[in-house]
Motif scaffolding. Structure first.
Motif, PDB file in Angstrom:
ATOM      1  N   LYS A  14       0.844  -1.218   0.000  1.00 43.56           N
ATOM      2  CA  LYS A  14       0.000   0.000   0.000  1.00 43.56           C
ATOM      3  C   LYS A  14       0.868   1.251   0.000  1.00 43.56           C
ATOM      4  CE  LYS A  14      -1.722  -1.485   3.721  1.00 43.56           C
ATOM      5  NZ  LYS A  14      -2.147  -1.641   5.048  1.00 43.56           N
ATOM      6  N   ARG A  37       2.621   6.576  14.023  1.00 41.92           N
ATOM      7  CA  ARG A  37       4.054   6.371  14.335  1.00 41.92           C
ATOM      8  C   ARG A  37       4.697   7.699  14.725  1.00 41.92           C
ATOM      9  NH1 ARG A  37       3.708   2.065  11.054  1.00 41.92           N
ATOM     10  NH2 ARG A  37       3.627   3.275   9.152  1.00 41.92           N
ATOM     11  N   VAL A  53       0.832   0.181  21.785  1.00 41.79           N
ATOM     12  CA  VAL A  53      -0.157  -0.507  20.939  1.00 41.79           C
ATOM     13  C   VAL A  53       0.494  -0.928  19.613  1.00 41.79           C
ATOM     14  CG1 VAL A  53      -2.333  -0.253  19.688  1.00 41.79           C
ATOM     15  CG2 VAL A  53      -2.082   0.772  21.945  1.00 41.79           C
ATOM     16  N   ASP A  58      -1.639  -4.247  17.791  1.00 41.28           N
ATOM     17  CA  ASP A  58      -3.080  -4.054  18.011  1.00 41.28           C
ATOM     18  C   ASP A  58      -3.539  -2.747  17.381  1.00 41.28           C
ATOM     19  OD1 ASP A  58      -3.338  -6.390  19.505  1.00 41.28           O
ATOM     20  OD2 ASP A  58      -2.650  -5.385  21.324  1.00 41.28           O
ATOM     21  N   VAL A  60      -5.025   1.073  17.589  1.00 37.82           N
ATOM     22  CA  VAL A  60      -5.106   2.229  18.482  1.00 37.82           C
ATOM     23  C   VAL A  60      -6.590   2.556  18.684  1.00 37.82           C
ATOM     24  CG1 VAL A  60      -4.574   4.707  18.592  1.00 37.82           C
ATOM     25  CG2 VAL A  60      -2.846   3.086  17.784  1.00 37.82           C
ATOM     26  N   ASP A  85      -4.442   5.295   3.339  1.00 35.54           N
ATOM     27  CA  ASP A  85      -3.822   3.976   3.505  1.00 35.54           C
ATOM     28  C   ASP A  85      -3.862   3.616   4.994  1.00 35.54           C
ATOM     29  OD1 ASP A  85      -1.647   2.321   4.272  1.00 35.54           O
ATOM     30  OD2 ASP A  85      -0.155   3.495   3.232  1.00 35.54           O
ATOM     31  N   ARG A 174      -1.357  -8.789  13.441  1.00 36.76           N
ATOM     32  CA  ARG A 174      -1.892  -7.793  12.509  1.00 36.76           C
ATOM     33  C   ARG A 174      -2.651  -8.470  11.361  1.00 36.76           C
ATOM     34  NH1 ARG A 174       3.646  -5.467  11.274  1.00 36.76           N
ATOM     35  NH2 ARG A 174       2.746  -4.009   9.797  1.00 36.76           N
TER      36      ARG A 174
HETATM   37  P1  AMP Z   1       0.236   0.355   9.140  1.00 35.33           P
HETATM   38  O1  AMP Z   1       1.373   1.308   8.905  1.00 35.33           O
HETATM   39  O2  AMP Z   1      -0.986   0.687   8.337  1.00 35.33           O
HETATM   40  O3  AMP Z   1       0.654  -1.086   9.010  1.00 35.33           O
HETATM   41  O4  AMP Z   1      -0.224   0.564  10.679  1.00 35.33           O
HETATM   42  C1  AMP Z   1       0.690   0.335  11.736  1.00 35.33           C
HETATM   43  C2  AMP Z   1      -0.052   0.261  13.053  1.00 35.33           C
HETATM   44  O5  AMP Z   1      -0.700   1.524  13.313  1.00 35.33           O
HETATM   45  C3  AMP Z   1      -1.184  -0.756  13.123  1.00 35.33           C
HETATM   46  O6  AMP Z   1      -0.718  -2.058  13.415  1.00 35.33           O
HETATM   47  C4  AMP Z   1      -2.044  -0.177  14.261  1.00 35.33           C
HETATM   48  O7  AMP Z   1      -1.429  -0.408  15.505  1.00 35.33           O
HETATM   49  C5  AMP Z   1      -1.947   1.330  13.983  1.00 35.33           C
HETATM   50  N1  AMP Z   1      -3.035   1.779  13.074  1.00 35.33           N
HETATM   51  C6  AMP Z   1      -2.894   2.179  11.768  1.00 35.33           C
HETATM   52  N2  AMP Z   1      -4.100   2.508  11.239  1.00 35.33           N
HETATM   53  C7  AMP Z   1      -5.020   2.325  12.228  1.00 35.33           C
HETATM   54  C8  AMP Z   1      -6.430   2.462  12.302  1.00 35.33           C
HETATM   55  N3  AMP Z   1      -7.157   2.808  11.220  1.00 35.33           N
HETATM   56  N4  AMP Z   1      -7.043   2.202  13.492  1.00 35.33           N
HETATM   57  C9  AMP Z   1      -6.321   1.819  14.581  1.00 35.33           C
HETATM   58  N5  AMP Z   1      -4.979   1.641  14.564  1.00 35.33           N
HETATM   59  C10 AMP Z   1      -4.321   1.878  13.411  1.00 35.33           C
END
Ligand code: AMP
Length: 219
Positions: A14, A37, A53, A58, A60, A85, A174
């Motif tokens: 993505k 992040r 988290v 997990d 958030v 994304d 995840r």
């Molecule tokens: P990603 O970079 O999309 O893989 O997201 C990394 C981490 O950020 C995820 O494993 C969640 O802990 C958090 N995160 C990202 N997007 C969301 C969302 N829409 N709702 C809750 N937590 C999120």
């Protein structure tokens, strides 16, 4: 240009595809993972909560994610469309997103799902390295996507790092969350007639071409 939402498991590409579209169509790439992040780096109670988290893989809490996302989508550069994304990740977030769109006078646009087999994802997760400066993503397990030197960015010389949730334990959590929660989400967008499913188990260039042909159809 209409908004684009990417729905895909972790490490499906993505971020890479969003970066390509960002350049090509001058749309901002809004990643809730990146927003969170960034927030997790801050030495605040909120920052520490988010960091914990994230490292467990997990989700958030919704109210925190909604506030941060809405504030980002309200900025001027999102007025003419954006690439989303990492959000929505479940049906509750999809309903909330509908409300946010109404408030911001925006439309859903395209929903693009990238399909990738689990074995490919595991390889990508363990090999993923990111440049903190120019954000280029590399993969040590791929001949075509690895950097020339293992820890140095080819483009800007930055020192590559590995996300601390890019390990097999966190990935499994995840991935399971993704499988469980996205099914109703996909059905929801499919019924609206805006869901496009793309085979993402291909080179970056080929996946990009497939995405382009979807976007051209809807232009
Ligand atoms: P990603 O970079 O999309 O893989 O997201 C990394 C981490 O950020 C995820 O494993 C969640 O802990 C958090 N995160 C990202 N997007 C969301 C969302 N829409 N709702 C809750 N937590 C999120």
């Amino acid at each position: 240009m209409k908004n684009i939402i990417f729905i895909a498991p972790p490490a499906a590409g993505k971020g890479t595809q969003s970066a390509i579209l960002e350049k090509k169509y001058h749309l901002p790439h809004i990643s809730t993972g990146n927003i969170l992040r960034e927030e997790s780096q801050k030495d605040t109670e909120l920052g520490r909560y988010i960091a914990e988290v994230l490292s467990n893989g997990d989700l958030v809490k919704d109210d925190i994610t909604y506030t941060l996302l809405k504030s980002r989508l309200s900025e001027d550069d999102c007025k003419n469309g954006y690439i989303l994304d990492g959000f929505p990740r479940n049906i509750e977030q999809a309903y909330k997103y509908d409300e946010i769109l109404k408030e911001l006078n925006q439309e859903l646009g395209y929903v693009i799902k990238l399909d990738i087999p689990l074995e490919t994802l595991e390889k990508r997760i363990t090999g993923r390295r990111i440049c903190p400066d120019c954000k280029t993503v590399y993969n040590l397990n791929s001949e075509t996507e690895k950097p020339t030197q293992e820890s140095i960015c080819d483009k800007c010389g930055g020192r590559l790092y590995q996300r601390n949730d890019d390990n097999i334990t966190s990935f499994k959590n995840r991935y399971e969350l993704y499988i469980e929660k996205t099914k109703p989400l996909l059905d929801y967008y499919d019924k609206k007639g805006i869901l496009y499913v793309i085979d993402g188990n291909d080179s970056v260039e080929e996946v990009s071409k497939k995405i382009d042909s979807v976007l051209k159809k809807g232009m």
